[in-house]
Design a protein around this motif. Sequence first.
Motif, mmCIF file in Angstrom:
data_model
loop_
_atom_site.group_PDB
_atom_site.id
_atom_site.type_symbol
_atom_site.label_atom_id
_atom_site.label_comp_id
_atom_site.label_asym_id
_atom_site.label_seq_id
_atom_site.Cartn_x
_atom_site.Cartn_y
_atom_site.Cartn_z
ATOM 1 N N SER A 7 -12.102 14.944 -16.534
ATOM 2 C CA SER A 7 -10.780 14.384 -16.254
ATOM 3 C C SER A 7 -10.583 14.212 -14.749
ATOM 4 O O SER A 7 -10.979 15.064 -13.955
ATOM 5 N N VAL A 8 -9.966 13.092 -14.388
ATOM 6 C CA VAL A 8 -9.736 12.822 -12.970
ATOM 7 C C VAL A 8 -8.378 12.139 -12.804
ATOM 8 O O VAL A 8 -8.002 11.274 -13.599
ATOM 9 N N ASN A 9 -7.624 12.582 -11.794
ATOM 10 C CA ASN A 9 -6.332 11.991 -11.485
ATOM 11 C C ASN A 9 -6.517 10.922 -10.406
ATOM 12 O O ASN A 9 -7.164 11.159 -9.388
ATOM 13 N N VAL A 10 -5.971 9.746 -10.644
ATOM 14 C CA VAL A 10 -6.087 8.645 -9.682
ATOM 15 C C VAL A 10 -4.707 8.051 -9.438
ATOM 16 O O VAL A 10 -3.779 8.226 -10.235
ATOM 17 N N TYR A 11 -4.567 7.329 -8.333
ATOM 18 C CA TYR A 11 -3.282 6.703 -8.024
ATOM 19 C C TYR A 11 -3.489 5.480 -7.141
ATOM 20 O O TYR A 11 -4.561 5.268 -6.551
ATOM 21 N N GLY A 12 -2.450 4.676 -7.062
ATOM 22 C CA GLY A 12 -2.427 3.515 -6.178
ATOM 23 C C GLY A 12 -1.054 3.398 -5.546
ATOM 24 O O GLY A 12 -0.070 3.962 -6.049
ATOM 25 N N ILE A 13 -0.961 2.681 -4.423
ATOM 26 C CA ILE A 13 0.298 2.533 -3.690
ATOM 27 C C ILE A 13 0.724 1.070 -3.674
ATOM 28 O O ILE A 13 -0.082 0.178 -3.392
ATOM 29 N N LEU A 14 1.995 0.833 -4.006
ATOM 30 C CA LEU A 14 2.588 -0.493 -3.879
ATOM 31 C C LEU A 14 3.591 -0.450 -2.732
ATOM 32 O O LEU A 14 4.632 0.201 -2.826
ATOM 33 N N ASN A 15 3.273 -1.094 -1.624
ATOM 34 C CA ASN A 15 4.155 -1.119 -0.462
ATOM 35 C C ASN A 15 5.244 -2.164 -0.632
ATOM 36 O O ASN A 15 5.012 -3.242 -1.206
ATOM 37 N N GLY A 16 6.437 -1.859 -0.115
ATOM 38 C CA GLY A 16 7.534 -2.806 -0.182
ATOM 39 C C GLY A 16 7.352 -3.911 0.850
ATOM 40 O O GLY A 16 6.743 -3.719 1.894
ATOM 41 N N ASP A 17 7.906 -5.097 0.547
ATOM 42 C CA ASP A 17 7.833 -6.194 1.510
ATOM 43 C C ASP A 17 8.988 -6.082 2.497
ATOM 44 O O ASP A 17 9.689 -5.061 2.560
ATOM 45 N N GLU A 18 9.212 -7.151 3.254
ATOM 46 C CA GLU A 18 10.264 -7.092 4.274
ATOM 47 C C GLU A 18 11.658 -6.936 3.669
ATOM 48 O O GLU A 18 12.597 -6.496 4.324
ATOM 49 N N ASN A 19 11.801 -7.318 2.368
ATOM 50 C CA ASN A 19 13.096 -7.189 1.707
ATOM 51 C C ASN A 19 13.279 -5.815 1.064
ATOM 52 O O ASN A 19 14.336 -5.530 0.511
ATOM 53 N N GLN A 20 12.252 -4.988 1.144
ATOM 54 C CA GLN A 20 12.262 -3.655 0.547
ATOM 55 C C GLN A 20 12.527 -3.733 -0.959
ATOM 56 O O GLN A 20 12.497 -4.794 -1.562
ATOM 57 N N PHE A 21 12.775 -2.577 -1.542
ATOM 58 C CA PHE A 21 13.025 -2.525 -2.978
ATOM 59 C C PHE A 21 14.524 -2.595 -3.255
ATOM 60 O O PHE A 21 15.322 -2.004 -2.536
#
Length: 308
Positions: A270-284
């Motif tokens: 078992s392995v835990n993985v992740y990814g990052i979604l960065n906000g653009d100039e308008n943010q979230f």
Amino acid sequence: MKKQNKIKWLKPFLAIVFVLGVGAAVVVFSNESATNENEVKNEVVAKKNPVVNRELSEQVNILDSLNTLKEAYDIAIQEKSTLSRELELERKNVENLMLLIKASQNPTAEQIKIYRNQLFDLKNSLDSKVSEIKKLKFQNKNLLTEIENQNVVMYQQKTENDTLVSKQKKLESTLKDASKLSLSNFKVIALREKSSGKELETTKAKNTNKLKISFTINGNAVAKTGKRIYYVQVLDQKNTVLGDDKLIEFGNDKALVYSFIVATDFQGKSVNVYGILNGDENQFKKGTYFVNYFDKQEIVGNTSITLE
């Protein structure tokens, strides 16, 4: 005298010709009026019956098919086989896809294509599981028959009977272990990055700089080791794909629009993985964000997050 008779005969003839000419003109005028009236009626009917939006109709058809598919999963789960846990997870995928489609407004043709592909994959997965359950039941039945026959012929050979039971258990265990890799622990959290670089979890949209999306690849001792690639799709309130927004085709008219890729080196554990979604100039912005996880074109899980 003859001339007067000709004049008397000519006058009625001209009168008849005149009447026939007037009648013909009336008929022609009436036909033209009827034609114009029909054209006007056709235009009015056309305005009252606009073309039904094809995508919305497809959306309804897909939802109906998913509902039928969910009922089929319910029946398969009632078999209480060794595959019941996997069937429950896939049934959850069906339910989540239904929620996603219901939340979608004015879907595009591309989105409809993706939904239909996902429906097709879920149906194929169920067919495969049902076939495997039937095969397992058939094998179990054959093994039980073989055990019973051996008990009748050689009642005293308990050791051989124990061996047959052991083979049955080993077969069930092998079928379970040989199943494809499964994912779990689907999570998404919002992060605020301070000027110092430190990241803090938040629930506020205005403070969110990025979304951290993670999951666990469950261990499987008999699964093939090596590089594994998973696709993550993040949808905002308008059902827009955030991030890279790239389209990948898998062949056989199967495609996926994803936000980013998560790659890892799987070594059986078992392995835990992740990814990052960065906000653009308008943010979230405030609202709910839906996250779907794909193993190639097959959706294997989903989750969501609501930013205040």
